[in-house]
Scaffold this motif. Structure first.
Motif, PDB file in Angstrom:
ATOM      1  N   ALA A  78      -8.433   3.478  -3.082  1.00  0.00           N
ATOM      2  CA  ALA A  78      -7.952   2.530  -3.835  1.00  0.00           C
ATOM      3  C   ALA A  78      -8.554   2.322  -5.257  1.00  0.00           C
ATOM      4  O   ALA A  78     -10.072   2.465  -5.067  1.00  0.00           O
ATOM      5  CB  ALA A  78      -7.827   1.111  -3.035  1.00  0.00           C
ATOM      6  N   GLN A  97      -3.868  -8.617  -2.167  1.00  0.00           N
ATOM      7  CA  GLN A  97      -3.078  -7.369  -1.943  1.00  0.00           C
ATOM      8  C   GLN A  97      -1.737  -7.739  -1.311  1.00  0.00           C
ATOM      9  O   GLN A  97      -0.791  -7.374  -1.727  1.00  0.00           O
ATOM     10  CB  GLN A  97      -3.870  -6.493  -0.915  1.00  0.00           C
ATOM     11  CG  GLN A  97      -2.780  -5.248  -0.731  1.00  0.00           C
ATOM     12  CD  GLN A  97      -3.705  -4.212   0.018  1.00  0.00           C
ATOM     13  OE1 GLN A  97      -4.731  -3.807  -0.054  1.00  0.00           O
ATOM     14  NE2 GLN A  97      -2.997  -3.446   0.754  1.00  0.00           N
ATOM     15  N   LEU A 107      -8.450  -1.869  -5.201  1.00  0.00           N
ATOM     16  CA  LEU A 107      -9.424  -2.023  -4.119  1.00  0.00           C
ATOM     17  C   LEU A 107      -9.728  -3.691  -4.336  1.00  0.00           C
ATOM     18  O   LEU A 107     -10.281  -3.940  -5.472  1.00  0.00           O
ATOM     19  CB  LEU A 107     -10.612  -1.269  -4.323  1.00  0.00           C
ATOM     20  CG  LEU A 107     -11.700  -1.578  -3.283  1.00  0.00           C
ATOM     21  CD1 LEU A 107     -11.334  -0.643  -2.020  1.00  0.00           C
ATOM     22  CD2 LEU A 107     -12.859  -0.767  -3.827  1.00  0.00           C
ATOM     23  N   ARG A 121      -7.797  -8.808   0.815  1.00  0.00           N
ATOM     24  CA  ARG A 121      -6.747  -8.677   1.666  1.00  0.00           C
ATOM     25  C   ARG A 121      -5.569  -9.698   1.172  1.00  0.00           C
ATOM     26  O   ARG A 121      -4.547  -9.383   0.928  1.00  0.00           O
ATOM     27  CB  ARG A 121      -7.259  -9.253   3.054  1.00  0.00           C
ATOM     28  CG  ARG A 121      -5.904  -8.633   4.034  1.00  0.00           C
ATOM     29  CD  ARG A 121      -6.155  -9.194   5.470  1.00  0.00           C
ATOM     30  NE  ARG A 121      -7.494  -8.793   6.024  1.00  0.00           N
ATOM     31  CZ  ARG A 121      -8.197  -9.032   7.000  1.00  0.00           C
ATOM     32  NH1 ARG A 121      -7.619 -10.269   7.506  1.00  0.00           N
ATOM     33  NH2 ARG A 121      -9.319  -8.542   7.380  1.00  0.00           N
ATOM     34  N   ALA A 124       0.955  -1.128   0.082  1.00  0.00           N
ATOM     35  CA  ALA A 124       0.210   0.064   0.080  1.00  0.00           C
ATOM     36  C   ALA A 124       0.823   1.229   0.008  1.00  0.00           C
ATOM     37  O   ALA A 124       2.047   1.155   0.296  1.00  0.00           O
ATOM     38  CB  ALA A 124      -0.740  -0.072   1.110  1.00  0.00           C
ATOM     39  N   ASP A 174     -13.714  -5.107   5.009  1.00  0.00           N
ATOM     40  CA  ASP A 174     -13.656  -4.805   3.394  1.00  0.00           C
ATOM     41  C   ASP A 174     -14.568  -3.517   3.104  1.00  0.00           C
ATOM     42  O   ASP A 174     -15.919  -3.653   3.086  1.00  0.00           O
ATOM     43  CB  ASP A 174     -14.384  -6.198   2.740  1.00  0.00           C
ATOM     44  CG  ASP A 174     -14.224  -6.178   1.383  1.00  0.00           C
ATOM     45  OD1 ASP A 174     -13.771  -4.830   0.697  1.00  0.00           O
ATOM     46  OD2 ASP A 174     -14.116  -7.016   0.783  1.00  0.00           O
ATOM     47  N   GLU A 230     -10.404   0.039   6.663  1.00  0.00           N
ATOM     48  CA  GLU A 230      -9.162  -0.522   6.096  1.00  0.00           C
ATOM     49  C   GLU A 230      -9.167  -2.013   6.160  1.00  0.00           C
ATOM     50  O   GLU A 230      -9.435  -2.456   7.292  1.00  0.00           O
ATOM     51  CB  GLU A 230      -7.888   0.398   6.747  1.00  0.00           C
ATOM     52  CG  GLU A 230      -6.681  -0.017   6.428  1.00  0.00           C
ATOM     53  CD  GLU A 230      -6.160  -0.372   5.120  1.00  0.00           C
ATOM     54  OE1 GLU A 230      -6.285   0.603   4.203  1.00  0.00           O
ATOM     55  OE2 GLU A 230      -5.749  -1.531   4.726  1.00  0.00           O
ATOM     56  N   HIS A 231      -8.742  -2.858   5.239  1.00  0.00           N
ATOM     57  CA  HIS A 231      -8.752  -4.219   5.628  1.00  0.00           C
ATOM     58  C   HIS A 231      -7.258  -4.800   6.041  1.00  0.00           C
ATOM     59  O   HIS A 231      -7.488  -5.864   6.186  1.00  0.00           O
ATOM     60  CB  HIS A 231      -9.131  -5.012   4.128  1.00  0.00           C
ATOM     61  CG  HIS A 231      -8.407  -4.781   3.130  1.00  0.00           C
ATOM     62  ND1 HIS A 231      -8.564  -5.614   1.804  1.00  0.00           N
ATOM     63  CD2 HIS A 231      -7.209  -4.081   2.801  1.00  0.00           C
ATOM     64  CE1 HIS A 231      -7.541  -5.420   1.096  1.00  0.00           C
ATOM     65  NE2 HIS A 231      -6.723  -4.350   1.405  1.00  0.00           N
ATOM     66  N   GLY A 259     -10.450   2.582   2.364  1.00  0.00           N
ATOM     67  CA  GLY A 259      -8.968   2.281   2.240  1.00  0.00           C
ATOM     68  C   GLY A 259      -8.032   3.250   2.746  1.00  0.00           C
ATOM     69  O   GLY A 259      -7.389   3.912   2.179  1.00  0.00           O
ATOM     70  N   SER A 260      -8.459   3.458   4.023  1.00  0.00           N
ATOM     71  CA  SER A 260      -7.954   4.513   4.931  1.00  0.00           C
ATOM     72  C   SER A 260      -6.568   4.617   5.095  1.00  0.00           C
ATOM     73  O   SER A 260      -5.832   5.564   5.390  1.00  0.00           O
ATOM     74  CB  SER A 260      -8.707   4.931   6.111  1.00  0.00           C
ATOM     75  OG  SER A 260      -8.639   3.543   6.848  1.00  0.00           O
ATOM     76  N   GLY A 261      -5.909   3.365   4.770  1.00  0.00           N
ATOM     77  CA  GLY A 261      -4.360   3.392   4.823  1.00  0.00           C
ATOM     78  C   GLY A 261      -3.791   4.201   6.096  1.00  0.00           C
ATOM     79  O   GLY A 261      -3.891   3.485   7.214  1.00  0.00           O
ATOM     80  N   TYR A 295      -3.642   4.201  -8.608  1.00  0.00           N
ATOM     81  CA  TYR A 295      -3.741   4.037  -7.186  1.00  0.00           C
ATOM     82  C   TYR A 295      -3.829   2.400  -7.128  1.00  0.00           C
ATOM     83  O   TYR A 295      -3.742   1.766  -8.164  1.00  0.00           O
ATOM     84  CB  TYR A 295      -5.126   3.953  -6.551  1.00  0.00           C
ATOM     85  CG  TYR A 295      -5.642   5.472  -6.373  1.00  0.00           C
ATOM     86  CD1 TYR A 295      -5.616   6.701  -7.327  1.00  0.00           C
ATOM     87  CD2 TYR A 295      -5.809   5.971  -5.239  1.00  0.00           C
ATOM     88  CE1 TYR A 295      -5.746   7.851  -7.001  1.00  0.00           C
ATOM     89  CE2 TYR A 295      -5.932   7.195  -4.632  1.00  0.00           C
ATOM     90  CZ  TYR A 295      -6.126   8.076  -5.738  1.00  0.00           C
ATOM     91  OH  TYR A 295      -6.311   9.599  -5.196  1.00  0.00           O
TER      92      TYR A 295
END
Ligand code: SAH
Length: 298
Positions: free
Chosen positions: A234, A294, A288, A291, A130, A216, A183-184, A159-161, A285
């Motif tokens: 994302a 990613q 999305l 998990r 990320a 999610d 955020e996952h 997707g607040s990272g 980006y």
């Protein structure tokens, strides 16, 4: 000649400098006016969390004049949050007072990993495949959502990272509003909460008007729906229906859509429940996704 859109990056704001640079490089196509990527990034097949250290970048470009321009224009010599905001104002990226104010209030340095230059106008790796988006992308999204981030409103950050934008949203909607991050990656949720605790948004976390959840984000966060503002950090292959459903009539969603080539879409829900969609700019980006996908980098 086709150009890669840069990572979470859209460069039309840097046109004046790019015009000057065009004299020194053949990398810039003359027909591409809206989505000028930065040459050093745009000519590489990019992985979303790929970032060249400034010195390596210099070696690769092999042009010291270019290097000086690059430093000048991406702000890598900036070492204060306020200067970063000034820089973005100077280049016309930030045109709104409210966005400038909130970006001054929330210090980006508290949200980037240790040892990462916080004020360079570039996305930075934050682990788990990320990135934290580039400051100008944060500014663009805040401006696009500004009318939907008034005191008392509800905002969702999917997707607040690092939690940077969630914190900005919380400051804008205030204690009577709601800012929800989803955020996952649980580790990122934990670190984002620690980041927010050090920031000017800490009291809002404490009073519960700001919260970050593991989940999610494609499912949104129904508990505080409908939302006046939804930001997706994302890129979605398609706009998730749950997010459209959780948008309030009069609400706005900003979401990157696409795979390798993506558009930042602005989706407005009209009072009759219908939606209007437009493309703001080309972006890149991280996806999305699930998990597992990613973490495997697929
Ligand atoms: N706005 C954030 C962007 C982080 S990068 C920032 O600037 O800090 C995008 C984030 O989306 C990553 O943290 C990634 O883990 C997350 N993500 C990707 N797919 C997701 C999903 N389905 N649900 C929730 N988060 C997701």
């Amino acid at each position: 000649m086709h150009q890669y859109p840069a990572v979470a990056y859209s460069c039309r704001y840097y046109m004046p400098c790019l015009k000057q640079l065009a004299a020194f490089t053949t990398l810039i196509p003359h027909h591409c006016h809206r989505h000028y990527p930065r040459p050093h990034l745009s000519t590489l097949p990019l992985s979303p969390n790929f970032h060249l250290p400034a010195n390596l970048n210099r070696l690769l470009t092999g042009n010291s004049l270019f290097y000086r321009m690059e430093r000048f224009w991406s702000g890598s010599n900036i070492n204060k949050n306020k200067e970063m905001v000034e820089h973005l104002r100077h280049y016309g990226v930030i045109t709104s007072k409210k966005t400038a104010e909130v970006m001054e209030t929330i210090d980006r340095a508290l949200f980037v990993p240790d040892g990462t230059p916080p004020y360079v106008d570039s996305p930075m790796a934050i682990g788990y495949n990320a990135t934290i988006s580039a400051p100008h992308m944060h500014a663009m999204c805040l401006q696009l959502l500004e009318e939907n981030l008034k005191p008392g409103m509800h905002a969702l950050d999917v997707g607040s990272g690092t939690g940077y934008l969630t914190a900005c949203f919380a400051v804008m909607v205030g204690p009577q509003g709601r800012a929800v991050g989803v955020e996952h990656i649980p580790e990122l949720v934990n670190s984002s909460i620690k980041n927010i605790e050090k920031s000017a948004a800490a009291p809002l976390l404490k009073d519960g008007s700001l919260a970050v959840h593991v989940g999610d984000g494609r499912q949104g966060w129904p508990e505080f729906a409908p939302y006046d503002a939804i930001h997706v950090g994302a890129a979605a292959a398609e706009i998730p229906q749950a997010l459209i459903d959780q948008l309030k009539p009069g609400g706005r969603m900003v979401i990157p859509v696409g795979n390798i080539f993506q558009d930042l879409k602005v989706i407005d829900k009209n009072s009759d429940g219908s939606i209007s969609v437009r493309s703001e700019t080309s972006v890149r980006y991280v996806p999305l996704t699930s998990r597992d996908a990613q973490l495997q980098g697929s």
